[in-house]
Design an enzyme around this catalytic site. Structure first.
Site, PDB file in Angstrom:
ATOM      1  CE  LYS A 212      68.376  54.228  54.149  1.00  0.00           C
ATOM      2  NZ  LYS A 212      69.539  54.994  55.382  1.00  0.00           N
TER       3      LYS A 212
ATOM      4  CB  SER B 226      69.135  50.325  51.226  1.00  0.00           C
ATOM      5  OG  SER B 226      68.197  49.593  51.036  1.00  0.00           O
TER       6      SER B 226
ATOM      7  CE1 TYR C 131      65.916  52.368  56.251  1.00  0.00           C
ATOM      8  CE2 TYR C 131      65.050  50.405  54.796  1.00  0.00           C
ATOM      9  CZ  TYR C 131      66.450  51.263  54.774  1.00  0.00           C
ATOM     10  OH  TYR C 131      67.604  51.393  55.327  1.00  0.00           O
TER      11      TYR C 131
HETATM   12  P1  NAD Z   1      71.354  50.208  63.228  1.00  0.00           P
HETATM   13  O1  NAD Z   1      69.999  50.486  63.911  1.00  0.00           O
HETATM   14  O2  NAD Z   1      71.954  48.789  64.727  1.00  0.00           O
HETATM   15  O3  NAD Z   1      72.209  51.535  63.425  1.00  0.00           O
HETATM   16  C1  NAD Z   1      71.614  52.974  63.528  1.00  0.00           C
HETATM   17  C2  NAD Z   1      71.756  53.640  64.812  1.00  0.00           C
HETATM   18  O4  NAD Z   1      71.817  54.858  64.621  1.00  0.00           O
HETATM   19  C3  NAD Z   1      72.035  52.979  65.634  1.00  0.00           C
HETATM   20  O5  NAD Z   1      72.986  52.800  67.000  1.00  0.00           O
HETATM   21  C4  NAD Z   1      70.634  54.355  66.462  1.00  0.00           C
HETATM   22  O6  NAD Z   1      70.514  53.871  67.695  1.00  0.00           O
HETATM   23  C5  NAD Z   1      71.246  55.476  66.239  1.00  0.00           C
HETATM   24  N1  NAD Z   1      70.652  56.133  65.477  1.00  0.00           N
HETATM   25  C6  NAD Z   1      69.126  56.471  64.815  1.00  0.00           C
HETATM   26  N2  NAD Z   1      68.712  57.507  64.827  1.00  0.00           N
HETATM   27  C7  NAD Z   1      69.501  58.333  65.286  1.00  0.00           C
HETATM   28  C8  NAD Z   1      69.114  59.273  65.605  1.00  0.00           C
HETATM   29  N3  NAD Z   1      68.267  60.594  65.319  1.00  0.00           N
HETATM   30  N4  NAD Z   1      70.541  60.149  66.392  1.00  0.00           N
HETATM   31  C9  NAD Z   1      71.389  59.701  66.361  1.00  0.00           C
HETATM   32  N5  NAD Z   1      71.623  58.799  66.320  1.00  0.00           N
HETATM   33  C10 NAD Z   1      70.743  57.750  65.882  1.00  0.00           C
HETATM   34  O7  NAD Z   1      71.083  49.819  61.456  1.00  0.00           O
HETATM   35  P2  NAD Z   1      72.566  49.666  60.962  1.00  0.00           P
HETATM   36  O8  NAD Z   1      72.093  47.825  60.159  1.00  0.00           O
HETATM   37  O9  NAD Z   1      73.696  49.578  61.356  1.00  0.00           O
HETATM   38  O10 NAD Z   1      72.455  50.451  59.817  1.00  0.00           O
HETATM   39  C11 NAD Z   1      73.515  51.421  59.638  1.00  0.00           C
HETATM   40  C12 NAD Z   1      72.802  52.434  58.574  1.00  0.00           C
HETATM   41  O11 NAD Z   1      72.630  51.208  57.247  1.00  0.00           O
HETATM   42  C13 NAD Z   1      71.071  53.242  58.255  1.00  0.00           C
HETATM   43  O12 NAD Z   1      70.653  53.669  58.079  1.00  0.00           O
HETATM   44  C14 NAD Z   1      70.341  51.741  57.760  1.00  0.00           C
HETATM   45  O13 NAD Z   1      69.508  52.426  57.377  1.00  0.00           O
HETATM   46  C15 NAD Z   1      71.437  51.671  56.836  1.00  0.00           C
HETATM   47  N6  NAD Z   1      70.705  50.276  55.483  1.00  0.00           N
HETATM   48  C16 NAD Z   1      71.279  48.798  56.620  1.00  0.00           C
HETATM   49  C17 NAD Z   1      70.804  47.633  55.939  1.00  0.00           C
HETATM   50  C18 NAD Z   1      71.075  47.009  57.037  1.00  0.00           C
HETATM   51  O14 NAD Z   1      69.948  45.845  56.383  1.00  0.00           O
HETATM   52  N7  NAD Z   1      71.234  46.498  58.120  1.00  0.00           N
HETATM   53  C19 NAD Z   1      70.669  47.584  54.589  1.00  0.00           C
HETATM   54  C20 NAD Z   1      70.586  48.765  53.887  1.00  0.00           C
HETATM   55  C21 NAD Z   1      70.907  50.362  53.984  1.00  0.00           C
HETATM   56  N1  UFG Z   2      62.927  36.233  56.270  1.00  0.00           N
HETATM   57  C1  UFG Z   2      62.220  34.772  56.181  1.00  0.00           C
HETATM   58  N2  UFG Z   2      61.738  35.096  57.455  1.00  0.00           N
HETATM   59  C2  UFG Z   2      62.010  35.876  58.063  1.00  0.00           C
HETATM   60  C3  UFG Z   2      62.369  36.964  58.216  1.00  0.00           C
HETATM   61  C4  UFG Z   2      62.665  37.188  56.739  1.00  0.00           C
HETATM   62  O1  UFG Z   2      61.469  34.169  55.203  1.00  0.00           O
HETATM   63  O2  UFG Z   2      61.306  35.686  59.086  1.00  0.00           O
HETATM   64  C5  UFG Z   2      63.095  35.973  54.350  1.00  0.00           C
HETATM   65  C6  UFG Z   2      62.157  37.637  53.655  1.00  0.00           C
HETATM   66  O3  UFG Z   2      61.473  36.987  53.005  1.00  0.00           O
HETATM   67  C7  UFG Z   2      63.934  37.469  52.733  1.00  0.00           C
HETATM   68  C8  UFG Z   2      64.464  37.301  53.063  1.00  0.00           C
HETATM   69  O4  UFG Z   2      64.109  36.540  54.350  1.00  0.00           O
HETATM   70  O5  UFG Z   2      62.901  37.176  51.154  1.00  0.00           O
HETATM   71  C9  UFG Z   2      65.029  38.621  53.251  1.00  0.00           C
HETATM   72  O6  UFG Z   2      64.692  39.261  54.136  1.00  0.00           O
HETATM   73  P1  UFG Z   2      65.338  40.151  55.232  1.00  0.00           P
HETATM   74  O7  UFG Z   2      64.293  40.754  56.101  1.00  0.00           O
HETATM   75  O8  UFG Z   2      66.450  40.637  56.576  1.00  0.00           O
HETATM   76  O9  UFG Z   2      66.253  41.689  54.911  1.00  0.00           O
HETATM   77  P2  UFG Z   2      65.209  42.173  52.871  1.00  0.00           P
HETATM   78  O10 UFG Z   2      65.849  42.262  51.952  1.00  0.00           O
HETATM   79  O11 UFG Z   2      63.722  42.228  53.234  1.00  0.00           O
HETATM   80  O12 UFG Z   2      65.667  43.534  53.300  1.00  0.00           O
HETATM   81  C10 UFG Z   2      66.813  44.514  54.222  1.00  0.00           C
HETATM   82  C11 UFG Z   2      67.198  45.539  55.076  1.00  0.00           C
HETATM   83  C12 UFG Z   2      66.548  47.025  54.187  1.00  0.00           C
HETATM   84  C13 UFG Z   2      67.224  46.651  53.429  1.00  0.00           C
HETATM   85  C14 UFG Z   2      67.189  45.515  51.830  1.00  0.00           C
HETATM   86  C15 UFG Z   2      68.322  46.121  51.193  1.00  0.00           C
HETATM   87  O13 UFG Z   2      65.962  45.046  55.853  1.00  0.00           O
HETATM   88  O14 UFG Z   2      66.768  47.962  55.767  1.00  0.00           O
HETATM   89  O15 UFG Z   2      67.704  44.365  52.844  1.00  0.00           O
HETATM   90  O16 UFG Z   2      68.815  44.963  49.591  1.00  0.00           O
HETATM   91  F1  UFG Z   2      67.432  48.307  52.234  1.00  0.00           F
END
Ligand code: NAD
Ligand code: UFG
Length: 334
Positions: free
Chosen positions: A153, A124, A149
């Site tokens: 990573k 991330s 969290y």
């Molecule tokens: P998500 O929660 O939709 O998907 C993760 C999946 O993993 C879920 O289906 C959950 O049920 C499963 N899971 C969690 N722990 C588990 C375990 N111990 N065993 C088996 N299954 C398990 O999340 P996502 O948004 O698809 O994110 C996927 C990956 O990308 C995550 O590692 C997350 O940290 C990373 N990531 C996400 C974002 C974002 O904004 N969505 C940003 C940066 C990194």
């Molecule tokens: N925000 C609002 N109102 C809300 C939710 C979010 O104003 O109800 C704003 C936040 O303050 C921030 C922006 O929208 O400025 C984005 O917020 P998110 O929570 O959607 O995302 P972040 O950038 O904080 O973090 C996300 C994921 C993390 C990941 C990161 C990578 O949640 O898991 O992006 O850059 F690590």
């Protein structure tokens, strides 16, 4: 290739499974459904015409995981499974460290025991913490995430580097995602978290659906053009395609780190305005206090993924807003 996808029923995982199948790969999914629903498996089949093999199991269960590796001839692993809610990770850090780190170690041990070399990891942009400059390149200082969290990573990236030092025949591709939003154009899969969302787009959708009155925009006094934070929003389908590119380049590649973003910063207010202009004026908002820990500006330098993987995004902010809302509407009709 035969690809094991952990977390393959989640938001990014399900879109990646679709792209993998459409590019001729065989997919095996592991998911414990802690943040996803079993129906997603049927939706993947509806979109692709193929139902991937599915194990409902927890990565923390090492013995069952070993069986999965014995039962299948796996060529590579894409590891999405993890807990990802920043606020929750501050309240229950041990659960995050256990789930994300032990889950990854279990997978790496199985890979080692079965001589599987190829591993793609979901990292991330949060590993950059508060960046010194934007766009952020992969060499910018990492290891300074602002919450448990994010630290999972950082720690996993370090574990991968140590394993690679010990055994340089591994191919580890670390993908640092920026802010994935959007949904598959069919409207069948998208982000559908269990519980109340805290990321921006799921919250926008909640307001558009009438489940919440207003969006709270956290802070309008940042040093940006409209005072709200800036993020690099990337369409989840583009992001999913990035994983296929990463796999195509993984053989004999060693350890590599790539940003996956668009390279363009969009402010929170611009995103809300785009959503309203594409979908009708559905989202009212108020400006409220800054959210502690938010990085003011964060967008990716994308040259490395472009030059080495041939990865470029195709979909824009309007596509992201349109597809997110389409998914929301379809989900509520089904
Ligand atoms: P998500 O929660 O939709 O998907 C993760 C999946 O993993 C879920 O289906 C959950 O049920 C499963 N899971 C969690 N722990 C588990 C375990 N111990 N065993 C088996 N299954 C398990 O999340 P996502 O948004 O698809 O994110 C996927 C990956 O990308 C995550 O590692 C997350 O940290 C990373 N990531 C996400 C974002 C974002 O904004 N969505 C940003 C940066 C990194
Ligand atoms: N925000 C609002 N109102 C809300 C939710 C979010 O104003 O109800 C704003 C936040 O303050 C921030 C922006 O929208 O400025 C984005 O917020 P998110 O929570 O959607 O995302 P972040 O950038 O904080 O973090 C996300 C994921 C993390 C990941 C990161 C990578 O949640 O898991 O992006 O850059 F690590």
């Amino acid at each position: 290739m035969e690809i094991l996808v952990t977390g393959g029923l989640g938001f990014i995982g399900s879109h990646t499974v679709v792209e993998l199948i459409e590019n001729g790969h065989n997919v095996i999914i592991i998911d414990n459904l802690s943040n996803s629903k079993i129906e997603v498996l049927g939706k993947i089949e509806l979109i692709t015409g193929t139902k991937p093999k599915f194990y409902q199991m927890d990565l923390l269960n090492f013995e069952t995981l070993q069986k999965v590796f014995k039962e299948n001839k796996i060529d590579g692993v894409i590891h999405f499974a993890g807990l990802k809610a920043v606020a929750e990770s501050i309240q229950i850090p041990l659960k995050y460290y256990e789930n994300n780190i032990i889950g990854t170690i279990n997978l790496l041990k199985c890979m080692q025991d079965n001589d599987i070399k190829n591993f793609v990891f979901s990292s991330s942009a949060c590993v950059y913490g508060f960046p010194n400059k934007n766009p952020i390149d992969e060499d910018s200082p990492s290891n300074c995430a602002t919450n448990p969290y994010g630290r999972t990573k950082c720690f996993i990236e370090e574990i991968l580097k140590d394993c690679y030092m010990a055994n340089p025949t591994f191919n580890f591709t670390i993908l640092r995602y920026f802010n994935p939003i959007g949904a598959h154009k069919s409207g069948l899969i998208g982000e559908d978290p269990n519980g109340i969302p805290n990321n921006l787009m799921p919250y926008i959708l909640r307001v558009a659906e009438g489940k919440s009155d207003k969006l709270h925009i956290f802070g309008n006094d940042y040093d940006t053009q409209d005072g709200t934070c800036i993020r690099d929003f990337i369409h989840v389908v583009d992001l999913a395609k990035g994983h296929v590119k990463a796999l195509e380049h993984i053989n004999n590649s060693g350890l590599n780190i790539y940003n996956l973003g668009t390279g363009k910063g969009t402010s929170v207010l611009e995103l809300v305005n785009s959503f309203n202009s594409v979908n009708g004026n559905l989202v009212n908002y108020d400006f409220v206090e800054r959210r502690p820990g938010d990085v003011p500006v964060n967008f990716a330098k994308t040259d490395k993924a472009k030059n080495e993987l041939g990865f470029e995004t195709k979909l824009n902010i309007e596509d992201m807003c349109k597809d997110s809302w389409h998914f929301s509407q379809t989900k509520n009709k089904l």
